[in-house]
Design a protein around this motif. Structure first.
Motif, PDB file in Angstrom:
ATOM      1  N   GLU A 129       1.012  -1.249  -0.162  1.00  0.00           N
ATOM      2  CA  GLU A 129       0.279  -0.001  -0.021  1.00  0.00           C
ATOM      3  C   GLU A 129       0.737   1.278   0.186  1.00  0.00           C
ATOM      4  OE1 GLU A 129       0.270   0.013   4.688  1.00  0.00           O
ATOM      5  OE2 GLU A 129       0.743  -1.560   2.606  1.00  0.00           O
ATOM      6  N   LEU A 158       0.075   0.472  -3.739  1.00  0.00           N
ATOM      7  CA  LEU A 158      -1.487   0.758  -4.543  1.00  0.00           C
ATOM      8  C   LEU A 158      -1.909   2.360  -3.881  1.00  0.00           C
ATOM      9  CD1 LEU A 158      -2.791  -1.937  -2.706  1.00  0.00           C
ATOM     10  CD2 LEU A 158      -3.275  -1.716  -4.558  1.00  0.00           C
ATOM     11  N   TRP A 167      -8.505   3.890   0.836  1.00  0.00           N
ATOM     12  CA  TRP A 167      -8.217   2.844  -0.111  1.00  0.00           C
ATOM     13  C   TRP A 167      -9.751   2.106  -0.459  1.00  0.00           C
ATOM     14  CZ3 TRP A 167      -4.673   3.317   3.074  1.00  0.00           C
ATOM     15  CH2 TRP A 167      -3.486   3.786   2.727  1.00  0.00           C
ATOM     16  N   THR A 169     -11.233  -1.418  -2.193  1.00  0.00           N
ATOM     17  CA  THR A 169     -11.181  -2.662  -2.107  1.00  0.00           C
ATOM     18  C   THR A 169     -11.285  -3.285  -3.463  1.00  0.00           C
ATOM     19  OG1 THR A 169     -11.900  -3.212   0.405  1.00  0.00           O
ATOM     20  CG2 THR A 169     -11.838  -4.843  -1.231  1.00  0.00           C
ATOM     21  N   ILE A 172      -8.669  -2.091  -4.999  1.00  0.00           N
ATOM     22  CA  ILE A 172      -6.982  -3.523  -4.531  1.00  0.00           C
ATOM     23  C   ILE A 172      -7.488  -4.536  -5.439  1.00  0.00           C
ATOM     24  CG2 ILE A 172      -5.591  -4.804  -2.749  1.00  0.00           C
ATOM     25  CD1 ILE A 172      -6.580  -2.286  -1.189  1.00  0.00           C
ATOM     26  N   LYS A 175      -5.828  -3.901  -9.163  1.00  0.00           N
ATOM     27  CA  LYS A 175      -5.055  -3.997  -9.229  1.00  0.00           C
ATOM     28  C   LYS A 175      -4.142  -5.143  -9.230  1.00  0.00           C
ATOM     29  CE  LYS A 175      -3.067  -0.304  -9.429  1.00  0.00           C
ATOM     30  NZ  LYS A 175      -1.682   0.924 -10.486  1.00  0.00           N
ATOM     31  N   ILE A 204      -8.777  -9.406  -0.111  1.00  0.00           N
ATOM     32  CA  ILE A 204      -7.657  -9.643  -0.438  1.00  0.00           C
ATOM     33  C   ILE A 204      -6.282  -9.952  -0.584  1.00  0.00           C
ATOM     34  CG2 ILE A 204      -5.941  -8.108  -0.425  1.00  0.00           C
ATOM     35  CD1 ILE A 204      -7.447  -5.741   1.092  1.00  0.00           C
TER      36      ILE A 204
END
Length: 421
Positions: A129, A158, A167, A169, A172, A175, A204
């Motif tokens: 991150e 991130l 952030w 989710t 993420i 990515k 994640i």
């Protein structure tokens, strides 16, 4: 629950708090002959009063038994670390065999990357991150250099969306999918130290595992703070420090989780040492390494019992209370703090001085942008018996810890804060 910003309401909440007696279990710094208002348990937890007894026990055994304390102390030193595994497993949601305690946090993350970051020509990228804790950033850069890689090519950071403070989710996951064929490792802080956001560890982890990548978590701000189910979520590895929410004392021993599917693997890369060998044959001084059949195989040196004793003292309280009760109080405490901050802002209609940048996915931390006051407000609080944490350029971090913070503490804090803005 409908909150009220009054002393009477705060006292009412305290009277219903089943954990209220634990505040007396901790030692508070003093200000004008009173306990400080301490909201920095996310940097260093307060000292439990029972810690001294655990340390004195080792000192007495050292004095009375000397080297024989390794085997004949009431808590023999040679396997002292194993006493921490079962209570820690409950805190982080693991099997006892998946837990060990050793070294310190960044040392352990480096050691774990030896096992779980094995870049190939095709798979070599790491996802982390943005604004990870600096020690993690330095670790990533040095690990990449060690493998002959550059961060420009191998490190995927991130980022938050422009103008947002946390952030998403979905970003993420996007990515992870974008780099699925190149991804070797996802390693993120479970709770971001700066804004207090709790990442969706389960979601994640699942997404990253589906790409074939390894998944690890830095749980420095998560262990002892939020509900965790590392085993059920199929996390590969994790590590955390013990001196924040777990109250073990400055710089003390780190906890490690290693998924049981990696135990007894002869093909796994690992830096090895004497204390990772089987207990049954350890003192036969064999030239070949025979690994323990659990996470202790990653142990290198004999346990530093003077750093583990305070951890064991604190874990005794976690055993007594349980994470479910701590998390329940944490949610109410943090919610009440948020209400008080909003109430203070509402009285200053011309300017919003305090902006909470911590999302609803949080543990017991709120991070505030301080508009117009900055460091001046932090200094004012510290000079008035309120210990909080400052992060550049203008963030104050507050952590109402359920073990030793009360609702009346939050009311008192609000009154002091209001007078300073």
């Amino acid at each position: 629950m409908e909150f009220k910003n009054t002393r009477e309401f705060a006292q009412l909440l305290d009277s219903k708090d089943t954990l209220q007696s634990y505040k007396q279990e901790f030692i508070f710094p003093q200000f004008n002959n009173k306990n400080v208002l301490y909201f920095t348990g996310n940097s260093l937890g307060l000292q439990p009063k029972r810690t001294r007894g655990f340390l004195d026990e080792i000192l007495n055994d050292w004095g009375n038994l000397a080297v024989e304390g390794h085997f004949y102390a009431d808590k023999p030193w040679w396997d002292y670390h194993q006493r921490l595994a079962a209570p820690l497993a409950k805190v982080v949601g693991a099997q006892t065999s998946e837990i060990t305690v050793m070294n310190t946090l960044t040392v352990n993350l480096h050691l774990l990357m030896v096992s779980f970051y094995q870049p190939t020509k095709k798979r070599y990228k790491i996802i982390c991150e943005e604004k990870a804790f600096p020690s993690d950033q330095y670790m990533f850069l040095s690990q990449l250099r060690n493998h002959g890689l550059t961060p420009q090519d191998a490190l995927i950071v991130l980022k938050k969306r422009p103008g947002e403070n946390h952030w998403r989710t979905s970003d993420i996951l996007e990515k992870i999918e974008l780099h699925r064929d190149e991804l070797a490792l996802v390693l993120i802080g479970g709770v971001n130290y700066y804004n207090g956001q709790v990442f969706d560890i389960k979601t994640i982890t699942k997404a990253a595992k589906q790409t074939g990548a390894m998944v690890g978590w830095d749980l420095a701000h998560a262990a002892g703070n939020i509900p965790l189910e590392l085993h059920n979520w199929e996390v590969d590895f994790a590590a955390w420090c013990s001196y924040k929410y777990m109250n073990s004392g400055p710089g003390n021993a780190s906890g490690v989780f290693i998924n049981q599917k990696y135990h007894n693997r002869k093909d796994i890369a690992r830096f090895e040492g004497w204390w990772g060998t089987k207990k049954e044959t350890r003192f036969q001084m064999k030239p070949e390494f025979e690994p323990m059949e659990n996470a202790d195989a990653w142990q290198i040196s004999n346990p530093a019992v003077m750093t583990m004793a305070p951890y064991l003292a604190s874990l005794e309280m976690f055993e007594e209370v349980g994470m479910q009760a701590l998390n329940a109080k944490s949610k109410t405490l943090t919610g009440y703090l948020e209400f008080i901050l909003d109430d203070i802002n509402s009285e200053n209609k011309n300017q919003k001085t305090l902006e909470i940048i911590t999302p609803k996915d949080r543990g017991c931390q709120l991070s505030l942008f301080v508009h117009g006051k900055g460091r001046e407000l932090f200094d004012y609080l510290m000079n008035n018996g309120v210990i909080v944490d400052w992060r550049e350029p203008n963030v104050i971090r507050l952590a109402p810890v359920p073990f030793y913070n009360s609702f009346e503490d939050l009311y008192e804090f609000g009154q002091i804060l209001k007078a300073g803005i």
